[in-house]
Design a protein around this motif. Structure first.
Motif, PDB file in Angstrom:
ATOM      1  N   UNK A  10       0.371  -1.535   0.025  1.00  0.00           N
ATOM      2  CA  UNK A  10      -0.252  -0.337  -0.257  1.00  0.00           C
ATOM      3  C   UNK A  10       0.901   1.452   0.074  1.00  0.00           C
ATOM      4  N   UNK A  11       1.815   1.398   0.065  1.00  0.00           N
ATOM      5  CA  UNK A  11       2.689   2.305  -0.003  1.00  0.00           C
ATOM      6  C   UNK A  11       3.091   2.590  -1.274  1.00  0.00           C
ATOM      7  N   UNK A  12       4.922   3.566  -1.702  1.00  0.00           N
ATOM      8  CA  UNK A  12       4.669   3.632  -3.087  1.00  0.00           C
ATOM      9  C   UNK A  12       5.717   2.900  -3.651  1.00  0.00           C
ATOM     10  N   UNK A  13       6.392   2.218  -2.767  1.00  0.00           N
ATOM     11  CA  UNK A  13       6.986   1.607  -3.480  1.00  0.00           C
ATOM     12  C   UNK A  13       6.600   0.073  -3.708  1.00  0.00           C
ATOM     13  N   UNK A  14       5.092  -0.384  -3.010  1.00  0.00           N
ATOM     14  CA  UNK A  14       4.684  -1.468  -3.150  1.00  0.00           C
ATOM     15  C   UNK A  14       4.036  -1.568  -4.190  1.00  0.00           C
ATOM     16  N   UNK A  15       3.337  -0.396  -4.276  1.00  0.00           N
ATOM     17  CA  UNK A  15       2.501  -0.220  -6.178  1.00  0.00           C
ATOM     18  C   UNK A  15       4.151  -0.592  -7.447  1.00  0.00           C
ATOM     19  N   UNK A  16       4.327   0.050  -6.896  1.00  0.00           N
ATOM     20  CA  UNK A  16       5.673   0.448  -8.459  1.00  0.00           C
ATOM     21  C   UNK A  16       6.238  -1.058  -8.723  1.00  0.00           C
ATOM     22  N   UNK A  17       6.323  -1.794  -7.501  1.00  0.00           N
ATOM     23  CA  UNK A  17       6.605  -2.678  -7.456  1.00  0.00           C
ATOM     24  C   UNK A  17       5.229  -3.851  -8.605  1.00  0.00           C
ATOM     25  N   UNK A  18       3.718  -3.378  -7.931  1.00  0.00           N
ATOM     26  CA  UNK A  18       2.898  -4.185  -8.569  1.00  0.00           C
ATOM     27  C   UNK A  18       2.665  -3.816 -10.101  1.00  0.00           C
ATOM     28  N   UNK A  19       3.183  -2.693 -10.534  1.00  0.00           N
ATOM     29  CA  UNK A  19       2.863  -1.753 -11.746  1.00  0.00           C
ATOM     30  C   UNK A  19       4.061  -2.616 -12.532  1.00  0.00           C
ATOM     31  N   UNK A  20       5.515  -2.977 -11.904  1.00  0.00           N
ATOM     32  CA  UNK A  20       6.222  -3.341 -13.265  1.00  0.00           C
ATOM     33  C   UNK A  20       6.153  -5.248 -13.120  1.00  0.00           C
ATOM     34  N   UNK A  21       5.555  -5.666 -11.979  1.00  0.00           N
ATOM     35  CA  UNK A  21       5.403  -7.624 -11.603  1.00  0.00           C
ATOM     36  C   UNK A  21       4.315  -7.461 -12.753  1.00  0.00           C
ATOM     37  N   UNK A  22       3.477  -7.078 -12.947  1.00  0.00           N
ATOM     38  CA  UNK A  22       2.301  -7.064 -13.684  1.00  0.00           C
ATOM     39  C   UNK A  22       3.048  -7.353 -15.239  1.00  0.00           C
ATOM     40  N   UNK A  23       3.777  -6.446 -15.740  1.00  0.00           N
ATOM     41  CA  UNK A  23       4.218  -6.947 -17.000  1.00  0.00           C
ATOM     42  C   UNK A  23       5.420  -8.339 -17.507  1.00  0.00           C
ATOM     43  N   UNK A  24       5.956  -8.647 -15.933  1.00  0.00           N
ATOM     44  CA  UNK A  24       7.104  -9.372 -15.763  1.00  0.00           C
ATOM     45  C   UNK A  24       6.946 -10.945 -15.994  1.00  0.00           C
ATOM     46  N   UNK A  25       6.824 -11.289 -18.001  1.00  0.00           N
ATOM     47  CA  UNK A  25       7.079 -12.309 -17.467  1.00  0.00           C
ATOM     48  C   UNK A  25       7.384 -13.717 -16.911  1.00  0.00           C
ATOM     49  N   UNK A  26       8.062 -14.097 -15.757  1.00  0.00           N
ATOM     50  CA  UNK A  26       8.226 -14.475 -15.104  1.00  0.00           C
ATOM     51  C   UNK A  26       8.217 -14.818 -13.504  1.00  0.00           C
ATOM     52  N   UNK A  27       7.813 -14.384 -12.822  1.00  0.00           N
ATOM     53  CA  UNK A  27       7.467 -13.539 -11.679  1.00  0.00           C
ATOM     54  C   UNK A  27       5.473 -13.206 -11.347  1.00  0.00           C
ATOM     55  N   UNK A  28       4.876 -13.942 -11.088  1.00  0.00           N
ATOM     56  CA  UNK A  28       3.633 -14.035 -10.716  1.00  0.00           C
ATOM     57  C   UNK A  28       3.158 -13.376  -9.499  1.00  0.00           C
ATOM     58  N   UNK A  29       2.473 -12.574  -9.126  1.00  0.00           N
ATOM     59  CA  UNK A  29       2.159 -11.284  -7.696  1.00  0.00           C
ATOM     60  C   UNK A  29       1.163 -12.822  -7.602  1.00  0.00           C
ATOM     61  N   UNK A  30       1.511 -13.097  -6.125  1.00  0.00           N
ATOM     62  CA  UNK A  30       0.716 -14.760  -5.655  1.00  0.00           C
ATOM     63  C   UNK A  30       0.512 -13.840  -4.142  1.00  0.00           C
ATOM     64  N   UNK A  31       0.284 -13.180  -4.154  1.00  0.00           N
ATOM     65  CA  UNK A  31      -0.029 -12.261  -2.183  1.00  0.00           C
ATOM     66  C   UNK A  31       0.741 -10.168  -2.069  1.00  0.00           C
ATOM     67  N   UNK A  32      -0.843  -9.910  -1.774  1.00  0.00           N
ATOM     68  CA  UNK A  32      -0.233  -8.440  -1.083  1.00  0.00           C
ATOM     69  C   UNK A  32      -0.488  -7.693   0.437  1.00  0.00           C
ATOM     70  N   UNK A  33      -0.040  -7.526   0.533  1.00  0.00           N
ATOM     71  CA  UNK A  33       0.351  -7.291   2.572  1.00  0.00           C
ATOM     72  C   UNK A  33      -0.173  -5.877   2.647  1.00  0.00           C
ATOM     73  N   UNK A  34      -0.943  -5.421   3.515  1.00  0.00           N
ATOM     74  CA  UNK A  34      -1.060  -4.254   3.958  1.00  0.00           C
ATOM     75  C   UNK A  34      -1.371  -4.339   5.488  1.00  0.00           C
ATOM     76  N   UNK A  35      -1.303  -3.290   6.303  1.00  0.00           N
ATOM     77  CA  UNK A  35      -1.771  -3.373   7.593  1.00  0.00           C
ATOM     78  C   UNK A  35      -3.170  -2.829   7.595  1.00  0.00           C
ATOM     79  N   UNK A  36      -2.757  -1.404   7.914  1.00  0.00           N
ATOM     80  CA  UNK A  36      -4.532  -0.398   7.872  1.00  0.00           C
ATOM     81  C   UNK A  36      -5.505  -0.867   6.631  1.00  0.00           C
ATOM     82  N   UNK A  37      -5.426  -1.127   4.720  1.00  0.00           N
ATOM     83  CA  UNK A  37      -5.673  -0.965   4.791  1.00  0.00           C
ATOM     84  C   UNK A  37      -6.232  -2.737   4.341  1.00  0.00           C
ATOM     85  N   UNK A  38      -6.099  -3.935   4.864  1.00  0.00           N
ATOM     86  CA  UNK A  38      -5.992  -5.541   4.648  1.00  0.00           C
ATOM     87  C   UNK A  38      -7.182  -4.804   4.594  1.00  0.00           C
ATOM     88  N   UNK A  39      -7.870  -6.200   3.730  1.00  0.00           N
ATOM     89  CA  UNK A  39      -9.167  -6.394   3.243  1.00  0.00           C
ATOM     90  C   UNK A  39      -9.229  -5.510   2.339  1.00  0.00           C
TER      91      UNK A  39
END
Length: 350
Positions: A13-42
């Motif tokens: 839920x932070x800037x570097x976390x969202x940037x990781x998601x942006x990059x990983x969405x176009x990564x053919x070798x890495x699949x986003x399987x889980x995302x965590x956040x504290x206050x934003x959980x759920x």
């Protein structure tokens, strides 16, 4: 790509976390399987970052709710001071995980230096002993076999790439290194802070952490290793009213008759084959807008009017090569993937 590794992003839920998601969405070798956040959980990721509307992503969870059974690699994009315990607990559950930590918690090899700069003893000294400082262009071979990689800071990556190469070549005086650097607002994180309000930071620029910024410890560590003796550079960070970017102007003095043009040649030769480092023609100055959104670093060298001295200017996107992009670069290495995978995008301009 036949093999896809499953990845968890802790602190999405932070800037570097969202940037990781942006990059990983176009990564053919890495699949986003889980995302965590504290206050934003759920919450769905698109509710926290609307740019992901319509994208199929895992719902945000508490860290303890993530099932590590099928996870191959973990990015930790958590606040400084919390990651040591989280990584210790995570590796206790699954020791063969590959972890890239984007916080400062494992960057300093000297435990006493960590306690001095961060105000408390290191909480995972046994893990610190195995952590590898993830400045890829300098420590690539060590990173390949690491289980835990400490992603460097954005300021430090910007300054270290040119200066380390010059120190290793014996081209500059280690006693005369002065770094004047500016960062964009995202370097301060996403948490609400009065001093980060638009009206507080726009239409001006100011220095902070003067004479005592924590990144000095990283610079000391890496410069000293490169020079083979203790090095204590001068470093002053500034906050600039832009969203992204680091811009470092470094003043150095040559040794043994090394002039600015020779320094340029050393850097051009050193980084000629590096996919993410461009050394501009001698005398040309880089601009932060020309690396925005990319994993690129641009370096320029200009002769000072005083003989034997040079002005070395380097710039990168603090959220990409200064954080999440370099983290993906590190994860590619530890998982045996092509280093450039998922990072080929060019800068966004204008």
């Amino acid at each position: 790509m036949s093999k896809s590794y499953k990845i968890a992003v802790l602190g999405a839920s932070g800037y570097t976390g969202s940037e990781l998601v942006r990059l990983l969405l176009r990564h053919s070798g890495l699949e986003i399987a889980a995302l965590s956040a504290d206050s934003k959980a759920g919450k769905p990721m698109a509710e926290v970052f609307p740019q992901f509307a319509g994208v199929d992503l895992p719902e945000l969870k508490k860290i303890d709710a993530i099932d590590l059974a099928e996870i191959d690699g973990v990015f930790c994009a958590l606040p400084h001071g919390t990651t040591q315990e989280v990584i210790s607990q995570t590796l206790a559950k699954k020791p063969n995980l590959k972890i890239v930590d984007l916080s400062a918690d494992f960057r300093l090899a000297d435990l006493d230096a960590y306690a001095e700069w961060y105000g408390h003893p290191h909480k995972a000294p046994e893990l610190q002993a195995e952590a590898v400082y993830g400045l890829v262009e300098i420590h690539r071979e060590k990173i390949r076999t690491a289980r835990l990689v400490a992603n460097p800071g954005c300021y430090t990556t910007t300054a270290e790439l040119p200066v380390i190469a010059l120190l290793q070549a014996g081209a500059i005086d280690p006693e005369e290194i002065v770094i004047d650097a500016k960062t964009g607002m995202t370097g301060a994180g996403r948490a609400a802070k009065e001093g980060m309000l638009f009206s507080e930071v726009s239409e001006g620029i100011h220095a902070y952490g003067v004479g005592k910024h924590r990144h000095m410890a990283e610079l000391d560590q890496e410069f000293s290793e490169a020079a083979g003796k203790p090095v204590r550079p001068s470093f002053t960070p500034h906050l600039a009213p832009m969203n992204r970017g680091i811009y470092a102007t470094t003043y150095v003095r040559g040794t043994g008759g090394t002039d600015a043009e020779r320094m340029h040649g050393i850097l051009a030769d050193r980084y000629a084959d590096e996919p993410f480092v461009t050394v501009l023609p001698f005398g040309q100055v880089p601009q932060s807008r020309h690396v925005r959104g990319s994993n690129m670093v641009q370096i320029g060298v200009v002769a000072d009017r005083r003989p034997g001295r040079a002005i070395v200017i380097s710039t990168l996107d603090n959220l990409v090569k200064g954080a999440s992009g370099q983290a993906v670069q590190n994860m590619n290495l530890v998982l045996g993937l092509p280093e450039t995978m998922g990072l080929e995008q060019v800068a966004l301009f204008p």
